[in-house]
Design a protein around this motif. Structure first.
Motif, PDB file in Angstrom:
ATOM      1  N   ALA A  92      -4.370  64.241  -6.397  1.00  0.00           N
ATOM      2  CA  ALA A  92      -4.356  65.599  -6.948  1.00  0.00           C
ATOM      3  C   ALA A  92      -4.708  65.626  -8.429  1.00  0.00           C
ATOM      4  O   ALA A  92      -5.233  66.617  -8.926  1.00  0.00           O
ATOM      5  N   HIS A  93      -4.468  64.538  -9.123  1.00  0.00           N
ATOM      6  CA  HIS A  93      -4.759  64.441 -10.557  1.00  0.00           C
ATOM      7  C   HIS A  93      -6.244  64.197 -10.837  1.00  0.00           C
ATOM      8  O   HIS A  93      -6.644  64.124 -11.989  1.00  0.00           O
ATOM      9  N   GLN A  94      -7.072  64.092  -9.794  1.00  0.00           N
ATOM     10  CA  GLN A  94      -8.479  63.724  -9.976  1.00  0.00           C
ATOM     11  C   GLN A  94      -9.464  64.848  -9.657  1.00  0.00           C
ATOM     12  O   GLN A  94     -10.609  64.599  -9.294  1.00  0.00           O
ATOM     13  N   GLN A  95      -9.052  66.072  -9.835  1.00  0.00           N
ATOM     14  CA  GLN A  95      -9.934  67.211  -9.577  1.00  0.00           C
ATOM     15  C   GLN A  95     -11.203  67.135 -10.437  1.00  0.00           C
ATOM     16  O   GLN A  95     -12.294  67.436  -9.968  1.00  0.00           O
ATOM     17  N   GLU A  96     -11.069  66.723 -11.681  1.00  0.00           N
ATOM     18  CA  GLU A  96     -12.233  66.620 -12.571  1.00  0.00           C
ATOM     19  C   GLU A  96     -13.201  65.552 -12.070  1.00  0.00           C
ATOM     20  O   GLU A  96     -14.414  65.712 -12.160  1.00  0.00           O
ATOM     21  N   THR A  97     -12.669  64.453 -11.543  1.00  0.00           N
ATOM     22  CA  THR A  97     -13.525  63.398 -10.982  1.00  0.00           C
ATOM     23  C   THR A  97     -14.287  63.928  -9.779  1.00  0.00           C
ATOM     24  O   THR A  97     -15.494  63.694  -9.650  1.00  0.00           O
ATOM     25  N   ALA A 156     -12.659  75.609  -2.984  1.00  0.00           N
ATOM     26  CA  ALA A 156     -11.881  75.252  -4.172  1.00  0.00           C
ATOM     27  C   ALA A 156     -11.002  74.038  -3.884  1.00  0.00           C
ATOM     28  O   ALA A 156     -10.675  73.749  -2.732  1.00  0.00           O
ATOM     29  N   TYR A 157     -10.620  73.337  -4.950  1.00  0.00           N
ATOM     30  CA  TYR A 157      -9.712  72.204  -4.836  1.00  0.00           C
ATOM     31  C   TYR A 157      -8.275  72.710  -4.815  1.00  0.00           C
ATOM     32  O   TYR A 157      -7.934  73.677  -5.492  1.00  0.00           O
TER      33      TYR A 157
END
Length: 180
Positions: A82-87, A160-161
């Motif tokens: 969940a912390h890797q949306q930007e990736t 969307a994420y």
């Protein structure tokens, strides 16, 4: 119920709309090529079999990374947290420098690029490239992996994420309302 269209006449927009309703896990797939690393964001990652351990994903033959994947002997799949949306967004963006800063990666088993911080990853030996319309389904046999990365899963739904709670995080105590 709406009328059923004749076989082979389903509108592509309807098809895409149906799959927007399907929540999917998000992965980044990577491979090493002669020109350097290549990768893309995928929601098509699938477990195929446990014996032998096979997984698959789809890749467009029109994508800029197809030449690398079509020749790769090994690939890596990274289940994003969940912390890797930007990736996920970076590897989905056409023309982006996916392996430049802020991406942190290192060569892994068989030289495939491994991204830092993934919730889990597998490296696989490519076993088959199966034609499927304007895509190829890559089937790979897992040869290395790590399921112990941080965070809960990153999902893609309705364009969307989304995040689910981290299942390993402590559940906050609920306060009593005093009502009986």
């Amino acid at each position: 119920m709406p009328p059923v269209e004749a076989p082979g006449t389903l509108d592509a927009g309807v098809f895409r709309s149906v799959f927007r309703r399907h929540a999917a896990g998000v992965a980044v797939v990577t491979a090493q090529g002669p020109a350097g690393p290549a990768g893309f964001t995928a929601t098509s990652l699938t477990s195929v079999a446990a014996d032998p351990p096979l997984f698959s994903f789809g890749v467009s033959v029109r994508s800029s990374c197809w030449p690398t994947f079509s020749a790769a002997s090994y690939v890596a799949v990274h289940v994003l947290g969940a912390h890797q949306q930007e990736t996920a967004a970076l590897f989905a963006r056409s023309g982006a420098d996916r392996f430049g800063a802020p991406t942190v990666w290192a060569p892994g088993p068989h030289g495939v690029p491994l991204l830092e911080g993934a919730a889990a990853w597998l490296v696989g030996r490519v076993a088959a490239l199966v034609p499927a319309g304007d895509h190829r389904i890559v089937v790979a046999e897992a040869v290395a992996g790590d399921p112990h990365g941080p965070g809960g899963p990153l999902l893609y739904h309705q364009g969307a994420y989304h995040r689910l709670p981290d299942p390993s995080a402590p559940v906050p105590a609920q306060r009593s309302t005093g009502a009986v």
